[in-house]
Design a protein around this motif. Structure first.
Motif, mmCIF file in Angstrom:
data_model
loop_
_atom_site.group_PDB
_atom_site.id
_atom_site.type_symbol
_atom_site.label_atom_id
_atom_site.label_comp_id
_atom_site.label_asym_id
_atom_site.label_seq_id
_atom_site.Cartn_x
_atom_site.Cartn_y
_atom_site.Cartn_z
ATOM 1 N N TYR A 1 15.241 -4.990 8.952
ATOM 2 C CA TYR A 1 13.935 -4.245 8.760
ATOM 3 C C TYR A 1 13.388 -3.924 9.886
ATOM 4 C CZ TYR A 1 15.177 -5.971 4.141
ATOM 5 O OH TYR A 1 15.807 -6.403 2.839
ATOM 6 N N THR B 1 17.511 -13.855 1.935
ATOM 7 C CA THR B 1 16.799 -12.529 2.007
ATOM 8 C C THR B 1 18.138 -11.547 2.863
ATOM 9 O OG1 THR B 1 15.929 -12.870 4.298
ATOM 10 C CG2 THR B 1 14.493 -13.134 2.594
ATOM 11 N N PHE C 1 7.025 -3.267 -2.026
ATOM 12 C CA PHE C 1 7.309 -4.355 -2.803
ATOM 13 C C PHE C 1 5.951 -4.591 -3.888
ATOM 14 C CE2 PHE C 1 6.769 -8.828 -4.297
ATOM 15 C CZ PHE C 1 7.668 -8.873 -4.894
ATOM 16 N N GLU D 1 10.559 -11.869 3.812
ATOM 17 C CA GLU D 1 10.616 -12.218 5.108
ATOM 18 C C GLU D 1 9.279 -12.336 5.801
ATOM 19 O OE1 GLU D 1 13.490 -10.195 7.400
ATOM 20 O OE2 GLU D 1 15.290 -10.963 6.068
ATOM 21 N N LYS D 2 8.528 -11.195 5.602
ATOM 22 C CA LYS D 2 7.270 -11.091 5.960
ATOM 23 C C LYS D 2 6.417 -12.267 5.367
ATOM 24 C CE LYS D 2 3.172 -7.930 6.453
ATOM 25 N NZ LYS D 2 2.153 -8.741 5.956
ATOM 26 N N LEU D 3 6.368 -12.725 4.599
ATOM 27 C CA LEU D 3 5.514 -13.757 3.910
ATOM 28 C C LEU D 3 5.625 -15.005 4.789
ATOM 29 C CD1 LEU D 3 5.552 -13.732 0.035
ATOM 30 C CD2 LEU D 3 3.698 -12.914 1.564
ATOM 31 N N ALA E 1 12.143 -7.886 2.075
ATOM 32 C CA ALA E 1 11.646 -7.650 3.354
ATOM 33 C C ALA E 1 10.300 -8.303 3.081
ATOM 34 C CB ALA E 1 11.341 -5.987 3.523
ATOM 35 N N HIS E 2 9.639 -8.268 1.814
ATOM 36 C CA HIS E 2 8.459 -8.837 1.559
ATOM 37 C C HIS E 2 8.366 -10.635 1.861
ATOM 38 C CE1 HIS E 2 4.304 -9.543 -0.297
ATOM 39 N NE2 HIS E 2 4.924 -10.219 -1.133
ATOM 40 N N SER F 1 7.266 -4.534 2.742
ATOM 41 C CA SER F 1 6.556 -5.483 1.920
ATOM 42 C C SER F 1 5.487 -4.718 1.238
ATOM 43 C CB SER F 1 6.020 -6.426 2.902
ATOM 44 O OG SER F 1 4.677 -6.985 2.347
ATOM 45 N N ARG F 2 4.752 -3.639 1.612
ATOM 46 C CA ARG F 2 3.867 -2.855 0.933
ATOM 47 C C ARG F 2 4.439 -2.144 -0.419
ATOM 48 N NH1 ARG F 2 -0.713 -3.396 -0.389
ATOM 49 N NH2 ARG F 2 -0.836 -4.919 1.133
ATOM 50 N N LEU G 1 8.824 -4.043 8.773
ATOM 51 C CA LEU G 1 8.573 -5.290 7.578
ATOM 52 C C LEU G 1 7.432 -5.006 6.625
ATOM 53 C CD1 LEU G 1 10.697 -7.349 7.270
ATOM 54 C CD2 LEU G 1 9.054 -9.023 8.522
ATOM 55 N N LYS G 2 6.360 -4.587 7.411
ATOM 56 C CA LYS G 2 4.960 -4.289 6.667
ATOM 57 C C LYS G 2 4.871 -3.259 5.664
ATOM 58 C CE LYS G 2 0.321 -4.796 8.576
ATOM 59 N NZ LYS G 2 -0.567 -4.534 10.000
#
Ligand SMILES: NC(=O)C1=CN([C@@H]2O[C@H](COP(=O)(O)OP(=O)(O)OC[C@H]3O[C@@H](n4cnc5c(N)ncnc54)[C@H](OP(=O)(O)O)[C@@H]3O)[C@@H](O)[C@H]2O)C=CC1
Ligand SMILES: O=C(O)CCC(=O)C(=O)O
Ligand SMILES: [Mn+2]
Length: 427
Positions: free
Chosen positions: A9, A357, A19, A380-382, A377-378, A16-17, A12-13
């Motif tokens: 990714y 993931t 999602f 991983e970001k968290l 992706a979400h 994640s958005r 990522l941001k």
């Protein structure tokens, strides 16, 4: 589609958005994922990840294989090969760390025999290359401060020490190596050693086909990540064995040379001892193609240099078009012994979460499932946000605080996973 596609990714941001904006209920995953369970602390983490971070959000058909040591023993290790075949069939697997038994483990679990490494069994069956890359997190200082960019270890996953005949020499005598051709040509034999007393010996092999497959995956991967590639061997000593690697890579490079040059990418062979010194003083930012054993050892060195074994991802990409994700570390026995005595542990679950993931994102890629891609992706970001907010396990907190570390600086194994789960629910 390239057989060696690995989803990464870049944003990522944004993913994640996607999602958060789109997902209202459980995401439907059309095709299965093969889940290989494991042992000790890794098994405890595995269950928490599935229960708290995966299953509440996905409607997924998980093909479960229990590769825990007791079940491997009960099934005479048939479960391991069944799991490898299932990964081949369904194309995507995710594996928890497992115990490879030695004599002490045989006694501990009363095993029928010293079963082989399940990793070696699966990797030898699927063939291919294991790509190991550290997860870099802004607030975690690197133990090797010169490292600024990732170092990706590309580990040849087939044979050498991991499919070797590894024997005791019981008495004085002569050890020979013999090759018996399938056709009518004559048998060849070599005297390996004259033993005047007991000893040990090892016969290992590889195939040109597997080496070229390894080379192919390394060039394709380096190109897709726009990273230079270094192959290391000890070809000055193993003038035939290791020359098969340098020749195999040179042959495949002919196909990639123009593309490499167009992208300003370098390919070079280096002697492994020269390379290890260069690695320490360099800033990273390349793919390092290692023979099987070198890759095993160097990936732990690189993982620790970037911070922790708990931050090292590991994916197997196979010429059979198959993908398997895992953490690079083992079952973390020392922590498990504390857990068994009822003590508090702080084992880093990040590489195991990323195994899930990465496997899910590969499933998403094969199935064309955008929602699942955004979910991975979400997650991983968290995980990264959690650490960047100062909430982390002790291995990471130690890098920041050193001997000034206090209990408030770190979370327990379960607290960390709960913290990620809480963020999931906050949206
Ligand atoms: N892929 C696989 O299935 C693998 C399996 N194994 C198996 O695992 C078992 C244990 O092997 P071992 O040599 O101890 O290697 P491990 O990688 O399990 O652990 C070695 C040490 O590294 C640190 N460490 C590793 N992972 C983590 C993590 N997630 N969080 C925090 N610290 C971590 C711990 O250090 P500290 O104690 O200092 O905190 C730990 O004691 C063996 O039975 C071996 O066969 C080993 C490697 C890979
Ligand atoms: O399979 C094993 O016994 C060890 C595996 C390992 O160390 C690794 O995958 O890095
Ligand atoms: Mn290892």
């Amino acid at each position: 589609m390239s057989l060696y596609k690995v989803v990464y990714y870049n944003n990522l941001k944004m993913m994640s958005r996607m999602f958060l904006n789109n997902v209202k209920s459980k995401i439907k995953v059309k095709n299965p994922i093969v889940d290989c369970d494991g042992d000790e602390m890794a098994r405890i983490i595995w269950k928490m990840i599935k229960d708290k971070l995966v299953l509440p959000y996905l409607d997924i058909n998980i093909k479960y294989f229990d590769l825990g040591i007791q079940n491997r023993d009960a099934t005479d290790d048939k479960v391991t090969i069944q799991a490898a075949k299932a990964i081949e069939e369904f194309k995507v697997g995710v594996k928890c760390a497992t115990i490879t038994p030695d004599l002490a483990r045989q006694k501990e679990f009363d095993l029928k025999q010293l079963w082989k490494s399940p990793n070696a069994t699966i990797r030898n069956y699927l063939e291919g290359t294991v790509m190991r890359e550290p997860i870099m997190i802004k607030n975690i200082p690197k133990l090797i401060p010169t490292w600024k960019k990732p170092i990706v270890i590309a580990r040849h996953a087939h044979a050498d020490q991991y499919k070797a005949t590894d024997i005791n020499i019981p008495s004085p005598g002569t050890l020979q190596l013999r090759f018996i051709p399938d056709d009518d040509s004559s048998v060849q034999s070599w005297d390996v050693a004259k033993f005047s007393s007991q000893g040990v010996a090892l016969a290992m092999f590889n195939t040109h086909k597997s080496i070229k497959g390894f080379a192919e995956s390394c060039f394709a991967y380096s190109l897709s990540r726009k990273m230079p590639l270094f192959l290391t061997t000890k070809s000055t000593v193993l003038k035939t064995y290791d020359k098969a690697f340098t020749d195999g890579f040179n042959e495949i490079y002919d196909k990639y040379k123009a593309e490499f040059e167009k992208n300003g990418l370098l390919y070079e062979h280096r002697l492994i001892d020269d390379m290890v010194a260069q690695v320490i003083k360099g800033e990273g930012g390349y793919v390092w193609a290692c023979k099987n054993y070198d890759g095993d050892v160097m990936s732990d060195l690189v993982a620790q240099g970037f911070g922790s074994l708990g931050l090292m991802t590991s994916v197997l990409i196979s010429p059979k078009g198959v993908f398997e994700a895992e953490a690079a570390h083992g079952t973390v026995t020392r922590h498990y012994r504390v857990h068994q005595k009822g003590g508090e542990t702080s084992t880093n679950s990040i590489a195991s979460i990323f195994a899930w993931t990465r496997a899910l994102s590969h499933r998403a890629f094969l199935d064309g499932n955008k929602e699942l891609e955004a979910f991975s992706a979400h997650l991983e970001k968290l995980v990264i946000d959690t650490v960047e907010s100062g909430k982390m396990t002790k291995d990471l907190a130690l890098i920041i605080h050193g001997d000034k570390i206090e209990r408030q600086h770190w979370l327990s194994t379960e607290e960390f996973i709960n913290e990620v789960a809480i963020r999931f629910n906050k949206k």
